[in-house]
Write a protein that holds these residues in place. Structure first.
Motif, PDB file in Angstrom:
ATOM      1  N   SER A   1       0.830  -1.206   0.000  1.00  0.00           N
ATOM      2  CA  SER A   1       0.000   0.000   0.000  1.00  0.00           C
ATOM      3  C   SER A   1       0.861   1.251   0.000  1.00  0.00           C
ATOM      4  CB  SER A   1      -0.940   0.009   1.212  1.00  0.00           C
ATOM      5  OG  SER A   1      -0.202   0.081   2.413  1.00  0.00           O
ATOM      6  N   GLN A   2       0.299   2.305  -0.562  1.00  0.00           N
ATOM      7  CA  GLN A   2       0.939   3.620  -0.573  1.00  0.00           C
ATOM      8  C   GLN A   2      -0.139   4.667  -0.331  1.00  0.00           C
ATOM      9  OE1 GLN A   2       3.909   6.419  -3.260  1.00  0.00           O
ATOM     10  NE2 GLN A   2       3.055   4.570  -4.160  1.00  0.00           N
ATOM     11  N   LEU A   3       0.040   5.426   0.722  1.00  0.00           N
ATOM     12  CA  LEU A   3      -0.999   6.372   1.132  1.00  0.00           C
ATOM     13  C   LEU A   3      -0.734   7.763   0.580  1.00  0.00           C
ATOM     14  CD1 LEU A   3      -3.496   7.131   2.730  1.00  0.00           C
ATOM     15  CD2 LEU A   3      -2.071   7.300   4.795  1.00  0.00           C
ATOM     16  N   HIS A   4      -1.617   8.195  -0.336  1.00  0.00           N
ATOM     17  CA  HIS A   4      -1.668   9.579  -0.794  1.00  0.00           C
ATOM     18  C   HIS A   4      -2.861  10.230  -0.104  1.00  0.00           C
ATOM     19  CE1 HIS A   4       0.729   9.159  -4.850  1.00  0.00           C
ATOM     20  NE2 HIS A   4       1.429   8.833  -3.795  1.00  0.00           N
ATOM     21  N   PRO A   5      -2.661  10.967   0.959  1.00  0.00           N
ATOM     22  CA  PRO A   5      -3.789  11.464   1.754  1.00  0.00           C
ATOM     23  C   PRO A   5      -4.786  12.302   0.972  1.00  0.00           C
ATOM     24  CG  PRO A   5      -1.718  11.786   2.928  1.00  0.00           C
ATOM     25  CD  PRO A   5      -1.364  11.369   1.539  1.00  0.00           C
ATOM     26  N   TRP A   6      -4.309  13.041  -0.027  1.00  0.00           N
ATOM     27  CA  TRP A   6      -5.186  13.967  -0.725  1.00  0.00           C
ATOM     28  C   TRP A   6      -6.212  13.282  -1.628  1.00  0.00           C
ATOM     29  CZ3 TRP A   6      -0.037  13.200  -1.416  1.00  0.00           C
ATOM     30  CH2 TRP A   6       0.403  12.767  -2.673  1.00  0.00           C
ATOM     31  N   VAL A   7      -6.008  11.996  -1.949  1.00  0.00           N
ATOM     32  CA  VAL A   7      -6.998  11.261  -2.754  1.00  0.00           C
ATOM     33  C   VAL A   7      -7.494  10.019  -2.017  1.00  0.00           C
ATOM     34  CG1 VAL A   7      -6.226  12.092  -5.017  1.00  0.00           C
ATOM     35  CG2 VAL A   7      -5.112  10.079  -3.988  1.00  0.00           C
ATOM     36  N   ASN A   8      -7.272   9.966  -0.731  1.00  0.00           N
ATOM     37  CA  ASN A   8      -7.634   8.797   0.082  1.00  0.00           C
ATOM     38  C   ASN A   8      -8.626   9.224   1.158  1.00  0.00           C
ATOM     39  OD1 ASN A   8      -5.788   5.915   0.878  1.00  0.00           O
ATOM     40  ND2 ASN A   8      -7.468   6.593   2.183  1.00  0.00           N
ATOM     41  N   PRO A   9      -9.855   8.674   1.155  1.00  0.00           N
ATOM     42  CA  PRO A   9     -10.805   9.021   2.206  1.00  0.00           C
ATOM     43  C   PRO A   9     -10.366   8.457   3.564  1.00  0.00           C
ATOM     44  CG  PRO A   9     -11.649   7.204   0.878  1.00  0.00           C
ATOM     45  CD  PRO A   9     -10.373   7.661   0.218  1.00  0.00           C
ATOM     46  N   PRO A  10     -10.947   9.013   4.639  1.00  0.00           N
ATOM     47  CA  PRO A  10     -11.923  10.106   4.699  1.00  0.00           C
ATOM     48  C   PRO A  10     -11.262  11.467   4.481  1.00  0.00           C
ATOM     49  CG  PRO A  10     -11.348   9.375   6.918  1.00  0.00           C
ATOM     50  CD  PRO A  10     -10.668   8.432   5.977  1.00  0.00           C
ATOM     51  N   PHE A  11     -11.987  12.365   3.826  1.00  0.00           N
ATOM     52  CA  PHE A  11     -11.461  13.689   3.497  1.00  0.00           C
ATOM     53  C   PHE A  11     -11.889  14.680   4.570  1.00  0.00           C
ATOM     54  CE2 PHE A  11     -12.118  11.649  -0.764  1.00  0.00           C
ATOM     55  CZ  PHE A  11     -10.775  11.412  -1.014  1.00  0.00           C
ATOM     56  N   ILE A  12     -11.141  14.706   5.649  1.00  0.00           N
ATOM     57  CA  ILE A  12     -11.499  15.563   6.771  1.00  0.00           C
ATOM     58  C   ILE A  12     -10.408  16.583   7.086  1.00  0.00           C
ATOM     59  CG2 ILE A  12     -13.082  13.926   7.844  1.00  0.00           C
ATOM     60  CD1 ILE A  12     -10.845  12.904   9.556  1.00  0.00           C
ATOM     61  N   GLU A  13      -9.266  16.468   6.387  1.00  0.00           N
ATOM     62  CA  GLU A  13      -8.169  17.393   6.635  1.00  0.00           C
ATOM     63  C   GLU A  13      -8.158  18.492   5.578  1.00  0.00           C
ATOM     64  OE1 GLU A  13      -6.402  14.848   3.448  1.00  0.00           O
ATOM     65  OE2 GLU A  13      -7.900  14.671   5.026  1.00  0.00           O
ATOM     66  N   GLU A  14      -7.539  19.619   5.901  1.00  0.00           N
ATOM     67  CA  GLU A  14      -7.362  20.690   4.929  1.00  0.00           C
ATOM     68  C   GLU A  14      -6.377  20.241   3.861  1.00  0.00           C
ATOM     69  OE1 GLU A  14      -5.931  25.402   4.815  1.00  0.00           O
ATOM     70  OE2 GLU A  14      -5.926  24.257   6.698  1.00  0.00           O
TER      71      GLU A  14
ATOM     72  N   PHE B   1       1.908  14.966   3.532  1.00  0.00           N
ATOM     73  CA  PHE B   1       2.716  13.998   4.279  1.00  0.00           C
ATOM     74  C   PHE B   1       1.800  13.376   5.332  1.00  0.00           C
ATOM     75  CE2 PHE B   1       5.691  17.319   2.896  1.00  0.00           C
ATOM     76  CZ  PHE B   1       6.658  16.564   2.234  1.00  0.00           C
ATOM     77  N   ALA B   2       1.445  12.115   5.157  1.00  0.00           N
ATOM     78  CA  ALA B   2       0.459  11.479   6.037  1.00  0.00           C
ATOM     79  C   ALA B   2       0.872  11.536   7.501  1.00  0.00           C
ATOM     80  CB  ALA B   2       0.242  10.024   5.615  1.00  0.00           C
ATOM     81  N   GLY B   3       2.166  11.506   7.777  1.00  0.00           N
ATOM     82  CA  GLY B   3       2.638  11.533   9.154  1.00  0.00           C
ATOM     83  C   GLY B   3       2.381  12.832   9.865  1.00  0.00           C
TER      84      GLY B   3
ATOM     85  N   VAL C   1       3.175  -4.602   3.333  1.00  0.00           N
ATOM     86  CA  VAL C   1       4.270  -3.684   3.014  1.00  0.00           C
ATOM     87  C   VAL C   1       3.669  -2.304   2.765  1.00  0.00           C
ATOM     88  CG1 VAL C   1       6.210  -3.203   1.477  1.00  0.00           C
ATOM     89  CG2 VAL C   1       5.545  -5.576   1.952  1.00  0.00           C
ATOM     90  N   TYR C   2       4.284  -1.289   3.333  1.00  0.00           N
ATOM     91  CA  TYR C   2       3.716   0.064   3.257  1.00  0.00           C
ATOM     92  C   TYR C   2       4.784   1.083   2.885  1.00  0.00           C
ATOM     93  CZ  TYR C   2       1.827   4.567   4.879  1.00  0.00           C
ATOM     94  OH  TYR C   2       1.419   5.880   4.969  1.00  0.00           O
ATOM     95  N   ARG C   3       4.364   2.036   2.063  1.00  0.00           N
ATOM     96  CA  ARG C   3       5.158   3.242   1.828  1.00  0.00           C
ATOM     97  C   ARG C   3       4.243   4.452   1.935  1.00  0.00           C
ATOM     98  NH1 ARG C   3       8.727   3.315  -3.240  1.00  0.00           N
ATOM     99  NH2 ARG C   3      10.171   2.340  -1.758  1.00  0.00           N
ATOM    100  N   ALA C   4       4.651   5.410   2.722  1.00  0.00           N
ATOM    101  CA  ALA C   4       3.913   6.662   2.799  1.00  0.00           C
ATOM    102  C   ALA C   4       4.190   7.472   1.545  1.00  0.00           C
ATOM    103  CB  ALA C   4       4.332   7.451   4.038  1.00  0.00           C
ATOM    104  N   GLY C   5       3.147   7.989   0.901  1.00  0.00           N
ATOM    105  CA  GLY C   5       3.356   8.873  -0.235  1.00  0.00           C
ATOM    106  C   GLY C   5       4.228  10.045   0.159  1.00  0.00           C
ATOM    107  N   ARG C   6       5.148  10.399  -0.728  1.00  0.00           N
ATOM    108  CA  ARG C   6       6.115  11.471  -0.467  1.00  0.00           C
ATOM    109  C   ARG C   6       7.024  11.128   0.714  1.00  0.00           C
ATOM    110  NH1 ARG C   6       4.734  17.235  -0.356  1.00  0.00           N
ATOM    111  NH2 ARG C   6       6.575  17.289  -1.671  1.00  0.00           N
ATOM    112  N   TYR C   7       7.135   9.829   1.038  1.00  0.00           N
ATOM    113  CA  TYR C   7       7.968   9.342   2.140  1.00  0.00           C
ATOM    114  C   TYR C   7       7.534   9.946   3.480  1.00  0.00           C
ATOM    115  CZ  TYR C   7      10.608   8.819  -2.178  1.00  0.00           C
ATOM    116  OH  TYR C   7      10.961   8.554  -3.468  1.00  0.00           O
ATOM    117  N   GLY C   8       6.246  10.285   3.568  1.00  0.00           N
ATOM    118  CA  GLY C   8       5.754  11.095   4.673  1.00  0.00           C
ATOM    119  C   GLY C   8       5.353  10.344   5.926  1.00  0.00           C
TER     120      GLY C   8
END
Length: 343
Positions: free
Chosen positions: A94-107, A114-116, A144-151
């Motif tokens: 998995s790779q988490l891109h927060p801006w296109v991954n629900p739930p969309f509750i953050e600015e 950076f998900a972190g 196996v996980y990678r944070a998008g933008r290494y975040g």
């Protein structure tokens, strides 16, 4: 995860050979130079992955595709990837891109990409949604996980272990994303380490290297000095010494009919890196000895009959008797030889 101690770094047994892992960021189509948008969810480029996948299979590589939410939930991408998963020809991470991954509750900001940086509950909810979407679409739960933008951030390791992940591949040693609000990896070495106190999550940092004009001087020592200077004198943790290849433990006198020739007046074991290469011909096996100070390779050969296990070829950890084969010319003045241990 972001500040490993020297005791967190992992060492392997003397028979452990080098491993090359192929991890592919598999994500939606977008332009990094443009502002981030929640509407950028097209996955049209996924069909181009088929050509690369065929190439991986030709070389016996089982790639790990690190997919994000648009890839995990779009029928087009599932149709491409699912048959490879079912056939055992790839691993899905998995790779988490927060801006296109629900739930969309953050600015929607650069820092929040950076998900972190997100609140723990938000980061966990997004990763849970992604993990469950992958399990639904592909029939496997990613480990196996990678944070998008290494975040990755201060809560990431605990969240990952809670959700059943065992490997993280988000750390990019010697890089710093602090100017955008992201993590600083300058003091982290490119060596596996435990990312949590319970030793359930293994961090496999990305391979990093210097290229161009710095290629000849960008060794680990220089990188550690740069990291040291960048952190105002903070000491960089030193991992336990790694076991050397048997061929790098010979005497420095050299000579005889069973030796490796290298260049330079320093002890050869300080800068020789030995890697097995493909079979070079009938009964011939090659070993690459790379002179780290210059980065230029030396090629040496051994006859199959001299290998301890001719049927499987040369592997790191083997003690092999090599016929001496001097390179044409020297990289630097002086010469030191390594006498290879007899099998």
């Amino acid at each position: 995860m972001l500040s490993p101690e020297s005791t967190d770094y992992v060492t392997f047994g003397p028979g452990f050979a080098p491993r090359v892992l192929v991890l592919v960021d598999t994500e939606e189509d977008f332009d990094w130079s443009q502002p981030m948008s929640r509407s950028n969810v097209s996955v049209g480029s996924i069909t181009k992955l088929e050509r690369a996948h065929r190439l991986f299979l030709e070389y016996g590589i089982t790639p790990c595709y690190l997919i994000d939410y648009p890839i995990a939930t779009t029928p087009q991408s599932i149709e491409v990837l699912r048959p490879w998963v079912d056939a055992g020809n790839c691993i899905i991470g998995s790779q988490l891109h927060p801006w296109v991954n629900p739930p969309f509750i953050e600015e929607l900001t650069r820092a929040n990409s950076f998900a972190g940086n997100l609140p723990r509950e938000t980061e966990r909810a997004k990763l849970l949604a992604l993990t469950e979407a992958i399990e639904t679409g592909f029939g496997v739960r990613p480990r196996v996980y990678r944070a998008g933008r290494y975040g990755v951030g201060p809560n990431s390791a605990r969240i990952l272990t809670e959700l059943g992940y065992s490997v993280d591949v988000s750390v990019r040693p010697f890089f710093d994303y602090a100017d955008e609000g992201g993590p600083n990896f300058r003091r982290i070495l490119p060596q596996p380490y435990w990312a949590d106190a319970g030793q359930q999550l293994l961090e496999l940092p990305l391979t990093t290297t210097f290229t161009g004009l710095l290629r000849g001087v960008g060794g680990g020592g220089l990188r550690r000095r740069l990291a040291h200077a960048a952190d105002d004198g903070a000491a960089v943790p030193q991992p336990p010494a790694q076991p050397r290849h048997p061929l790098a433990r010979g005497d420095a006198g050299g000579g005889g009919d069973s030796c490796l020739e290298s260049a330079g007046s320093a002890g050869a074991e300080d800068f020789l890196h030995l890697l097995p290469l493909a079979v070079a011909g009938a009964g011939q096996h090659a070993l690459r000895a790379e002179q780290r100070r210059s980065g230029r390779p030396l090629r040496l050969a051994a006859r199959g009959a001299d290998l301890p296990h001719p049927d499987r070829g040369l592997q790191t950890g083997d003690a092999v008797r090599y016929p001496c084969r001097r390179p044409a010319g020297q990289l630097h003045g002086g010469r030191s030889g390594l006498t290879a241990p007899r099998a």
